[in-house]
Design an enzyme around this catalytic site. Structure first.
Site, PDB file in Angstrom:
ATOM      1  N   TYR A  13      12.301   0.752  -9.407  1.00 60.05           N
ATOM      2  CA  TYR A  13      11.286  -0.628  -9.337  1.00 60.05           C
ATOM      3  C   TYR A  13      11.815  -2.024  -9.678  1.00 60.05           C
ATOM      4  O   TYR A  13      11.593  -2.765 -10.570  1.00 60.05           O
ATOM      5  CB  TYR A  13      10.466  -0.285 -10.733  1.00 60.05           C
ATOM      6  CG  TYR A  13       8.976   0.502  -9.669  1.00 60.05           C
ATOM      7  CD1 TYR A  13       9.891   2.012  -9.116  1.00 60.05           C
ATOM      8  CD2 TYR A  13       7.909   0.252  -8.754  1.00 60.05           C
ATOM      9  CE1 TYR A  13       8.670   2.847  -8.658  1.00 60.05           C
ATOM     10  CE2 TYR A  13       7.639   1.121  -7.758  1.00 60.05           C
ATOM     11  CZ  TYR A  13       8.180   2.038  -7.943  1.00 60.05           C
ATOM     12  OH  TYR A  13       6.932   3.238  -7.129  1.00 60.05           O
ATOM     13  N   HIS A  63      10.367   9.212   2.098  1.00 57.14           N
ATOM     14  CA  HIS A  63       9.216   8.360   1.350  1.00 57.14           C
ATOM     15  C   HIS A  63       7.599   8.477   1.312  1.00 57.14           C
ATOM     16  O   HIS A  63       7.179   8.795   0.749  1.00 57.14           O
ATOM     17  CB  HIS A  63      10.392   6.835   0.572  1.00 57.14           C
ATOM     18  CG  HIS A  63       9.899   6.072  -0.397  1.00 57.14           C
ATOM     19  ND1 HIS A  63       9.259   6.453  -0.864  1.00 57.14           N
ATOM     20  CD2 HIS A  63       8.998   5.361  -0.094  1.00 57.14           C
ATOM     21  CE1 HIS A  63       8.673   5.633  -2.194  1.00 57.14           C
ATOM     22  NE2 HIS A  63       8.300   5.118  -1.726  1.00 57.14           N
ATOM     23  N   HIS A  96      -1.722   3.208   1.153  1.00 54.08           N
ATOM     24  CA  HIS A  96      -0.646   3.158   1.765  1.00 54.08           C
ATOM     25  C   HIS A  96      -1.648   4.167   3.133  1.00 54.08           C
ATOM     26  O   HIS A  96      -0.823   5.204   3.468  1.00 54.08           O
ATOM     27  CB  HIS A  96       0.615   3.749   1.144  1.00 54.08           C
ATOM     28  CG  HIS A  96       1.210   3.317   0.293  1.00 54.08           C
ATOM     29  ND1 HIS A  96       1.314   1.809   0.541  1.00 54.08           N
ATOM     30  CD2 HIS A  96       1.335   3.393  -1.216  1.00 54.08           C
ATOM     31  CE1 HIS A  96       2.296   1.201  -0.428  1.00 54.08           C
ATOM     32  NE2 HIS A  96       2.200   2.047  -1.133  1.00 54.08           N
ATOM     33  N   HIS A 100       5.929   7.989  -2.185  1.00 56.37           N
ATOM     34  CA  HIS A 100       4.617   6.856  -2.302  1.00 56.37           C
ATOM     35  C   HIS A 100       4.123   6.085  -2.242  1.00 56.37           C
ATOM     36  O   HIS A 100       3.278   5.390  -3.040  1.00 56.37           O
ATOM     37  CB  HIS A 100       5.139   5.894  -1.000  1.00 56.37           C
ATOM     38  CG  HIS A 100       5.303   4.775   0.061  1.00 56.37           C
ATOM     39  ND1 HIS A 100       5.166   4.218  -0.621  1.00 56.37           N
ATOM     40  CD2 HIS A 100       4.368   4.391   0.736  1.00 56.37           C
ATOM     41  CE1 HIS A 100       5.350   2.651   0.510  1.00 56.37           C
ATOM     42  NE2 HIS A 100       4.701   2.306   1.117  1.00 56.37           N
ATOM     43  N   VAL A 101       2.789   7.161  -2.219  1.00 59.55           N
ATOM     44  CA  VAL A 101       1.645   6.667  -2.699  1.00 59.55           C
ATOM     45  C   VAL A 101       1.437   7.504  -4.523  1.00 59.55           C
ATOM     46  O   VAL A 101       2.066   8.460  -4.603  1.00 59.55           O
ATOM     47  CB  VAL A 101       0.691   7.719  -1.648  1.00 59.55           C
ATOM     48  CG1 VAL A 101      -0.351   8.011  -3.093  1.00 59.55           C
ATOM     49  CG2 VAL A 101       0.152   7.548  -0.691  1.00 59.55           C
TER      50      VAL A 101
HETATM   51 FE   LIG Z   1       7.218   3.315  -2.118  1.00 57.91          FE
END
Ligand SMILES: [Fe+2]
Length: 477
Positions: free
Chosen positions: A194, A314, A324, A351-352
């Protein structure tokens, strides 16, 4: 707390039982974030810089070939290139072999990376502990890893799954819990550092802190990498428009061993598993390189040698979180029928920032002009599991769609990690472990029957469709 857990467990069990007649699953009301979703400060000991001039840091290993007889060892030297050599051997302090790697670096806006080393160490023996040393003189550092057993249909092996990890106190909790799980290899489902939440020089600095943060695990066991959207780093405002630049410089993958043309998608075989890594953010529609590659790779899967077929990506194909929602639909439209035809056992995604598990369902009969418009139970379909709950600074995705879709078996917005413990060609134990008050709490678990080898078992086991084992609830699916 205890009574709530028991209640959730009971409701979950009942609902799973009723799943066979078409009801949806469980939405756990448990939402837990023990720590605020902020990154650990730069000067924290979690990011400690190893002592000594030009000491190697950010050490990480990954599988280096197709079958597990090689590793790629990577590290960063901060001050000067230094040695590219890895010294290694099967007894401590007795490094009778050496391998020569490469060194590179890159710039990101005005940030200049350290010297990034990648060294392939191949020709290893199976099921052997190796010790290795990198760096020179008093600044050298020593680590070890264990090679996997030889490929085989009944080889037990334990994988861990982590996604969307980041570098917060929650990330640290997830990582420490994972390291106590006994798992031997991480299947990482994208979104590493991140660092792209930062600007200018801090982007590179936060890649460095993340590399040091995860070294406690990555130096000792392979992490099988896949890329997420936070690796893209398309940042025109600071003149950085080369996608995946930091990720590709820093994290090597053995893509050539599976005849892939890109480090973004590839496959490895390890113990009794064939693991396919896909890239959600690289072209995948018909006739693209990734599409051609996957078509050919699936032909190579030999369930007599590697019964367990696992796919990593992902963006989840089945996700009932508001976050998402539907983003995986384009990949579902292209690849789902292949997953069903080849009887993929399980698809892991991230991702979530929550946990979710599906039933075995497919939507392959749907097309834009006719067909079923809703996922249907399908015994040849994979289980879809989202573990984007590593603990990054964006926080949890706490809003699930209501009502819970019938294909969704269990979902909860908490941080955690999963493990897949393969026992033999027919059975594996799966656990999702929530981070809870500093303890690892097994929360969702099931016994998974291999899709290729399940057919003979299916009739016999039908009446014992649900059972319980120690540590949370367990269903067989
Ligand atoms: Fe992501």
């Amino acid at each position: 707390m205890q009574s709530l857990f028991v209640k959730v467990t009971f409701v979950a069990f009942i609902s799973l039982s009723s799943a066979a007649i078409g009801y949806g699953g469980v939405t756990s009301k448990f939402v837990r974030s023990e720590w605020p979703s902020v990154d650990i400060p730069l000067n924290n000991e979690a990011f400690a810089i190893p002592k000594g001039h030009n000491a190697p840091q950010q050490v990480h290993i990954t599988q280096g070939d197709y079958d597990g007889k090689a590793v790629i060892i990577s590290w960063v030297t901060p001050d000067e290139p230094g040695s590219n050599k890895v010294h290694y051997g099967t007894s401590e302090k007795n490094y009778v072999h050496s391998a020569e790697g490469t060194v590179t670096n890159y710039t990101f806006h005005e940030y200049k990376s350290g010297y990034i080393h990648h060294c392939l160490v191949d020709g290893l023996e199976y099921d052997t502990k190796y010790y290795y040393k990198i760096g020179s003189g008093e600044s050298s550092r020593e680590f070890w890893f264990q090679t996997p057993p030889r490929i085989g249909p009944d080889v037990p092996y334990k994988f861990g799954m982590i996604g969307d990890l980041g570098q917060t106190y929650n990330s640290l909790s997830t990582l420490e819990h994972y390291m106590h799980s006994g798992a031997q290899t991480v299947l990482f489902v994208g979104d590493l550092s991140y660092a792209d939440r930062y600007q200018y020089n801090d982007v590179g600095l936060r890649w460095d802190t993340w590399g040091r943060f995860v070294e406690r695990s990555t130096a000792y066991q392979p992490w099988i990498w896949s890329a997420g959207n936070h690796e893209i780093e398309y940042m025109p405002y600071m003149g950085e428009v080369t996608p995946f630049k930091s990720y590709l410089y820093r994290y090597a993958t053995p893509y050539l061993a599976s005849k892939s043309s890109s480090p973004m998608w590839y496959a490895v075989r390890r113990a009794s598993a064939h693991i396919i890594v896909l890239s959600s953010y690289s072209p995948f529609v018909k006739y693209t390189p990734q599409w051609f590659w996957l078509k050919e790779e699936l032909k190579k899967v030999d369930r007599e040698k590697t019964p367990w077929l696992i796919v990593l990506m992902h963006v989840p194909i089945y996700n009932s979180n508001e976050a998402h929602f539907m983003e995986g639909e384009s990949m579902r439209a292209v690849f789902e029928k292949w997953f069903v035809r080849k009887k993929v056992d399980v698809v892991f995604a991230g991702h979530v920032h929550a946990y979710e598990r599906s039933y075995r369902i497919s939507n392959i009969n749907y097309n834009v002009s006719s067909g079923d418009r809703y996922p249907m139970p399908d015994k040849s379909a994979p289980v879809y599991i989202t573990v984007g709950d590593g603990g990054n600074q964006e926080g949890l995705a706490g809003r699930f769609r209501d009502p819970q879709p019938e294909y969704s078996a269990f979902r909860e917005a908490s941080y955690g990690h999963s493990t897949l413990e393969i026992k033999n060609r027919t059975h594996a134990f799966y656990h999702w472990n929530r981070n809870d008050d500093g303890k690892k709490v097994p929360t969702d678990s099931f016994v998974i029957h291999n899709r290729h080898w399940a057919s003979n078992l299916r009739r016999r086991k039908l009446k014992k469709h649900y059972l319980r084992i120690v540590g949370g609830r367990t269903a067989t699916i």
